[in-house]
Write a protein that holds these residues in place. Structure first.
Motif, mmCIF file in Angstrom:
data_model
loop_
_atom_site.group_PDB
_atom_site.id
_atom_site.type_symbol
_atom_site.label_atom_id
_atom_site.label_comp_id
_atom_site.label_asym_id
_atom_site.label_seq_id
_atom_site.Cartn_x
_atom_site.Cartn_y
_atom_site.Cartn_z
ATOM 1 N N ASP A 1 0.835 -1.202 0.000
ATOM 2 C CA ASP A 1 0.000 0.000 0.000
ATOM 3 C C ASP A 1 0.870 1.253 0.000
ATOM 4 O O ASP A 1 0.559 2.245 -0.689
ATOM 5 N N MET A 2 1.936 1.247 0.792
ATOM 6 C CA MET A 2 2.846 2.386 0.812
ATOM 7 C C MET A 2 3.455 2.616 -0.565
ATOM 8 O O MET A 2 3.509 3.756 -1.061
ATOM 9 N N ALA A 3 3.904 1.529 -1.215
ATOM 10 C CA ALA A 3 4.537 1.647 -2.531
ATOM 11 C C ALA A 3 3.556 2.209 -3.556
ATOM 12 O O ALA A 3 3.928 3.021 -4.418
ATOM 13 N N ALA A 4 2.280 1.788 -3.462
ATOM 14 C CA ALA A 4 1.270 2.308 -4.391
ATOM 15 C C ALA A 4 1.042 3.795 -4.151
ATOM 16 O O ALA A 4 0.907 4.580 -5.111
ATOM 17 N N GLY A 5 1.015 4.209 -2.880
ATOM 18 C CA GLY A 5 0.855 5.620 -2.572
ATOM 19 C C GLY A 5 2.029 6.456 -3.041
ATOM 20 O O GLY A 5 1.869 7.575 -3.541
ATOM 21 N N VAL A 6 3.232 5.917 -2.883
ATOM 22 C CA VAL A 6 4.434 6.614 -3.350
ATOM 23 C C VAL A 6 4.410 6.770 -4.864
ATOM 24 O O VAL A 6 4.712 7.833 -5.412
ATOM 25 N N SER A 7 4.045 5.691 -5.554
ATOM 26 C CA SER A 7 3.980 5.746 -7.020
ATOM 27 C C SER A 7 2.971 6.796 -7.483
ATOM 28 O O SER A 7 3.232 7.557 -8.429
ATOM 29 N N ALA A 8 1.813 6.868 -6.811
ATOM 30 C CA ALA A 8 0.802 7.855 -7.189
ATOM 31 C C ALA A 8 1.312 9.270 -6.942
ATOM 32 O O ALA A 8 1.106 10.178 -7.767
ATOM 33 N N ALA A 9 1.995 9.467 -5.805
ATOM 34 C CA ALA A 9 2.518 10.798 -5.500
ATOM 35 C C ALA A 9 3.576 11.217 -6.506
ATOM 36 O O ALA A 9 3.585 12.361 -6.985
ATOM 37 N N LEU A 10 4.478 10.304 -6.835
ATOM 38 C CA LEU A 10 5.531 10.631 -7.801
ATOM 39 C C LEU A 10 4.958 10.858 -9.199
ATOM 40 O O LEU A 10 5.497 11.655 -9.974
ATOM 41 N N PRO B 1 6.872 7.416 -13.109
ATOM 42 C CA PRO B 1 7.594 6.274 -12.544
ATOM 43 C C PRO B 1 7.798 5.160 -13.568
ATOM 44 O O PRO B 1 8.848 4.503 -13.575
ATOM 45 N N ALA B 2 6.809 4.931 -14.445
ATOM 46 C CA ALA B 2 6.945 3.885 -15.462
ATOM 47 C C ALA B 2 8.108 4.179 -16.398
ATOM 48 O O ALA B 2 8.868 3.280 -16.783
ATOM 49 N N LEU B 3 8.266 5.447 -16.773
ATOM 50 C CA LEU B 3 9.367 5.823 -17.647
ATOM 51 C C LEU B 3 10.708 5.641 -16.943
ATOM 52 O O LEU B 3 11.679 5.151 -17.529
ATOM 53 N N LEU B 4 10.757 6.018 -15.669
ATOM 54 C CA LEU B 4 11.987 5.823 -14.909
ATOM 55 C C LEU B 4 12.320 4.338 -14.785
ATOM 56 O O LEU B 4 13.492 3.945 -14.839
ATOM 57 N N ARG C 1 15.829 3.385 -13.568
ATOM 58 C CA ARG C 1 16.022 4.396 -12.534
ATOM 59 C C ARG C 1 14.927 4.365 -11.470
ATOM 60 O O ARG C 1 14.782 5.301 -10.696
ATOM 61 N N TYR C 2 14.147 3.305 -11.425
ATOM 62 C CA TYR C 2 13.097 3.172 -10.410
ATOM 63 C C TYR C 2 13.027 1.699 -10.028
ATOM 64 O O TYR C 2 12.738 0.837 -10.855
ATOM 65 N N ALA C 3 13.328 1.391 -8.775
ATOM 66 C CA ALA C 3 13.331 0.005 -8.311
ATOM 67 C C ALA C 3 12.509 -0.106 -7.039
ATOM 68 O O ALA C 3 12.483 0.817 -6.214
ATOM 69 N N GLU C 4 11.830 -1.255 -6.886
ATOM 70 C CA GLU C 4 10.971 -1.482 -5.723
ATOM 71 C C GLU C 4 11.306 -2.822 -5.074
ATOM 72 O O GLU C 4 11.595 -3.801 -5.761
ATOM 73 N N ASP C 5 11.261 -2.831 -3.762
ATOM 74 C CA ASP C 5 11.296 -4.059 -2.968
ATOM 75 C C ASP C 5 10.051 -3.999 -2.088
ATOM 76 O O ASP C 5 10.045 -3.380 -1.028
ATOM 77 N N VAL C 6 8.974 -4.616 -2.572
ATOM 78 C CA VAL C 6 7.654 -4.450 -1.964
ATOM 79 C C VAL C 6 7.166 -5.796 -1.440
ATOM 80 O O VAL C 6 7.349 -6.835 -2.079
ATOM 81 N N TYR C 7 6.526 -5.771 -0.281
ATOM 82 C CA TYR C 7 6.023 -7.015 0.313
ATOM 83 C C TYR C 7 4.627 -6.838 0.857
ATOM 84 O O TYR C 7 4.118 -5.711 0.927
#
Length: 736
Positions: A702-711, A722-725, A730-736
């Protein structure tokens, strides 16, 4: 196909290539030594002057040769027979023997023919051909791993023998391509498979029949600098019609011995120049520096043979030994496996045994990378068991499967079933297997049973899928899978630091002692190898063979193994970890996570995390010895209870390893989340991203989704997403 050709060419040619590469590397030293030890002619010295000096010392001289290194050699016939000497061009006096050392002759014979004459030359040509296949296929694999040819020089991801193999190949492949291609050319020339490359003068005009002109006075030789000379052959003393033969870098000709007139001349042809260039490139004669560079690159072969063998053995260890695994052309069931760490092969072995024993089927089990419907002549069904690598990528044993499937002219008339393996806590859960199922459906492939998944190596999920498969086949199929525990080592707890009790979110930082591992264990993959923050620690809870993974907050160079653990209600592994006290041990192993490592550039790094997601991010900051600009955005519940790494972060800010720390607390008088902090710093984030910054996010889904929306909102004004990065790495996630 590329991976298979690379693997088998390497295994078959390993010993031969070791001999050729090591001997070639040693031989590359001699041209450089020859150039350093040989007196060099002055730039203004002419061939006429040189010949006159040598003839004054050796009146019976028959030939003068200049090697590409600049060494001058005189040949004559004396009372003791044919003689030769290296001469000083300044005096014409002999200064050294021309004979090769015994060691150099031995190396030359080994490199050219393995001491076996023409048969050995053919064997070395086969080795060169294998080297060429290895270099071409290796270049393609390195390009694929780097993310394309344009990213050839980009930082290489991965660790251990796999990364070492790729890094060495990236440096050495150009030299290996050049050495192998030129070796094949020279072998073809040796066996007269190519046009004659000798420099032969055109038919000459009639000689004057006169004799006695001093060689130092011949105009053509006066105008020929020694730097262009290749050889000057003197006429026979008893034959007045014999002539001088001059060969230079421009061509060859005949000179009248009595008048010095040029009787004939032929320029070098384009073919001859190509042949000489290839000889120079392969031997280093005339290009000693290039020869040394190629020799150094050749030393990459032993290193790549070693790391390649380790990778091959690791791949074999990951596959179970299957009894009654019939060839593809005789099987009625084709079972294809896509596995990264090896666990999916265990499920494949269980399915193979059940179908063989219960249904009496003939099964062919193979990696997905071997997919070739033309071989499946008797097949009545194809079963695919596929894991997913990273963010939806193909695992190691499934390379090129999707490309081959999509390139089929028509879907085979064989029904297909796809089963995905993954961990539902990751965003790209079974994404590759899903892509395989969708591509097969789009191609018109018949579906045996609907696409399904196995979460976290669940034996219950696998059993359920097996029953559905059995129903489709008209048999009772009960798949009882016994997962094999991964090879693990005991880790001893050194210290613990507890947080979060006041906000009902108990969290602990656990620091374990780094186990002592012998080098041979590390190289063969049996030990606890080198690791970096962002890699995963697989912990085996008591009473289970299914590991739980935690992101590492430390690197091997830190001297300890550190993880951050949040206690989950009824959590088997987290509950056991919370009961640990210093001195207690756990069983654990490493799992690489190359997709979640910082690159090696000096561009800014934006780290975003919440809760236990701070673990690997703190590890990145701790390892920032080059003081790369790092901006950390960290979300927590309350600073008094769960400000993880508070003291360390303050220290890292003081010493420059952390440029900015922005925190957000979700509880208190002014609740905020980490994405709110990002929006407050939107101008700075846009500036950093436009300066080439890389964004790394770690924490809950949920945090990662919120961060992606904000960015997405923040970067929209700069024409970025974020998709372009992500597409740019230039954009990496470690999400659980």
């Amino acid at each position: 196909m590329i991976r298979a050709s690379h693997r088998w060419a390497g295994l078959l040619a390993a010993c031969l290539l070791l001999a050729l590469s090591l001997s070639g590397a040693a031989l590359s030293i001699f041209p450089a030594l020859e150039g350093l030890s040989s007196p060099q002619a002055a730039a203004a010295l002419s061939t006429a002057e040189l010949a006159g000096r040598i003839q004054a010392i050796y009146p019976d001289v028959e030939q003068i040769r200049r090697a590409p290194s600049g060494r001058i050699t005189a040949y004559w016939f004396g009372s003791a027979g044919p003689q030769a000497a290296v001469v000083d061009p300044a005096t014409g006096q002999g200064i050294a023997s021309v004979d090769q050392s015994r060691f150099e002759r031995w190396l030359t014979n080994l490199h050219r023919s393995l001491f076996l004459g023409d048969g050995g030359r053919m064997a070395t040509a086969a080795g060169a051909a294998a080297m060429l296949v290895l270099a071409l296929s290796g270049a393609a694999l390195v390009a694929r791993r780097a993310g394309g040819w344009r990213r050839w020089l980009a930082p290489m991801r991965g660790a251990g023998s796999g990364r070492a193999h790729a890094e060495i190949a990236r440096v050495a492949v150009a030299g290996l391509l050049l050495s192998s291609a030129t070796a094949l050319w020279m072998t073809a020339s040796t066996f007269d498979l190519l046009p004659d490359e000798a420099v032969t003068p055109a038919p000459q005009a009639e000689a004057s029949g006169r004799t006695g002109m001093a060689v130092a006075a011949m105009d053509v030789l006066v105008r020929t600098p020694v730097s262009e000379l290749r050889s000057l052959t003197f006429p026979s003393a008893g034959d007045a019609t014999d002539v001088f033969t001059l060969k230079t870098d421009r061509g060859a000709g005949h000179l009248d011995r009595g008048t010095g007139a040029l009787l004939a001349w032929s320029d070098l042809t384009g073919w001859q120049r190509v042949s000489e260039t290839i000889y120079m490139l392969h031997t280093g004669q005339g290009a000693a520096v290039l020869g040394l560079i190629l020799g150094i690159m050749a030393l990459g072969v032993p290193a790549m043979v070693g790391t390649g063998v380790i990778l091959w053995l690791a791949a074999r260890r990951g596959r179970p030994r299957l009894r009654d695994n019939v060839p593809a052309r005789r099987a009625d069931t084709i079972l294809l496996v896509g596995s990264e760490g090896g666990s999916t092969w265990g499920f494949a072995a269980t399915l193979h045994a059940a179908l063989t024993e219960v249904a009496g089927q003939t099964i062919h089990v193979a990696p997905m990378s071997s997919f070739n419907p033309a071989l499946y002549r008797r097949a009545r069904r194809i079963l695919v068991l596929a894991a997913t690598y990273g963010e939806g990528g193909a695992p190691a044993s499934a390379g090129e499967f999707l490309d081959r499937l999509k390139s089929l002219p028509a879907a085979p008339g064989i029904p297909l079933a796809v089963l995905g393996f993954g961990d539902r806590s990751f965003p790209a859960y079974c994404a590759f297997a899903q892509a395989v199922a969708e591509a097969a459906e789009a191609a018109g492939w018949k579906t045996l049973i609907p696409f399904d998944t196995v979460d976290h190596q669940s034996t219950q999920d696998f059993t359920r899928w097996g029953r559905a498969l059995g129903a489709a086949l008209g048999i009772e199929l009960e798949l009882v899978h016994q997962a094999r525990a991964p090879a693990a080592l005991p880790l001893t707890l050194l210290s613990r630091h507890d947080y979060g009790a006041e906000v009902q979110s108990p969290t602990v930082i656990l620091r374990f002692e780094l186990p002592k591992i012998r080098l041979i264990q590390r190289m063969t993959g049996h030990g606890f190898g080198r690791f970096a923050a962002g890699d995963l620690l697989g912990v085996l809870p008591e009473g289970s063979v299914v590991p739980r993974f935690y992101s590492l907050a430390s690197a091997h160079r830190d001297g300890f193994v550190e993880i951050v653990v949040k206690k989950h209600p009824a959590g088997l592994c987290s509950g056991q970890l919370f009961e640990l006290r210093p001195g207690a041990t756990i069983n654990a192993f490493l799992k690489r996570s190359p997709a979640f490592h910082p690159d090696h550039s000096r561009a800014p790094l934006i780290l975003i995390g919440a809760g236990t997601g701070i673990g690997p991010l703190a590890g990145f900051v701790r390892a920032n010895a080059r003081y790369r600009p790092i901006h950390l955005f960290f979300g927590m519940r309350h600073p008094d209870s769960d400000f993880l790494y508070a003291e360390e972060l303050a220290e890292w800010q003081r010493d420059g390893r952390l440029r900015q720390l922005a925190t957000a607390c979700s509880r208190g008088r002014m609740p905020r989340y980490v994405q709110d902090t990002l929006r407050e710093e939107s101008a700075e984030i846009i500036r950093l991203v436009q300066a080439g910054a890389r964004v790394m996010v770690c924490g809950g889904r949920d945090m990662a989704a919120g961060v992606s929306a904000a960015l997405t909102d923040i970067l929209a004004t700069a024409g970025l997403t974020p998709a372009l990065l992500k597409a740019e790495g230039r954009y990496a996630e470690d999400v659980y």
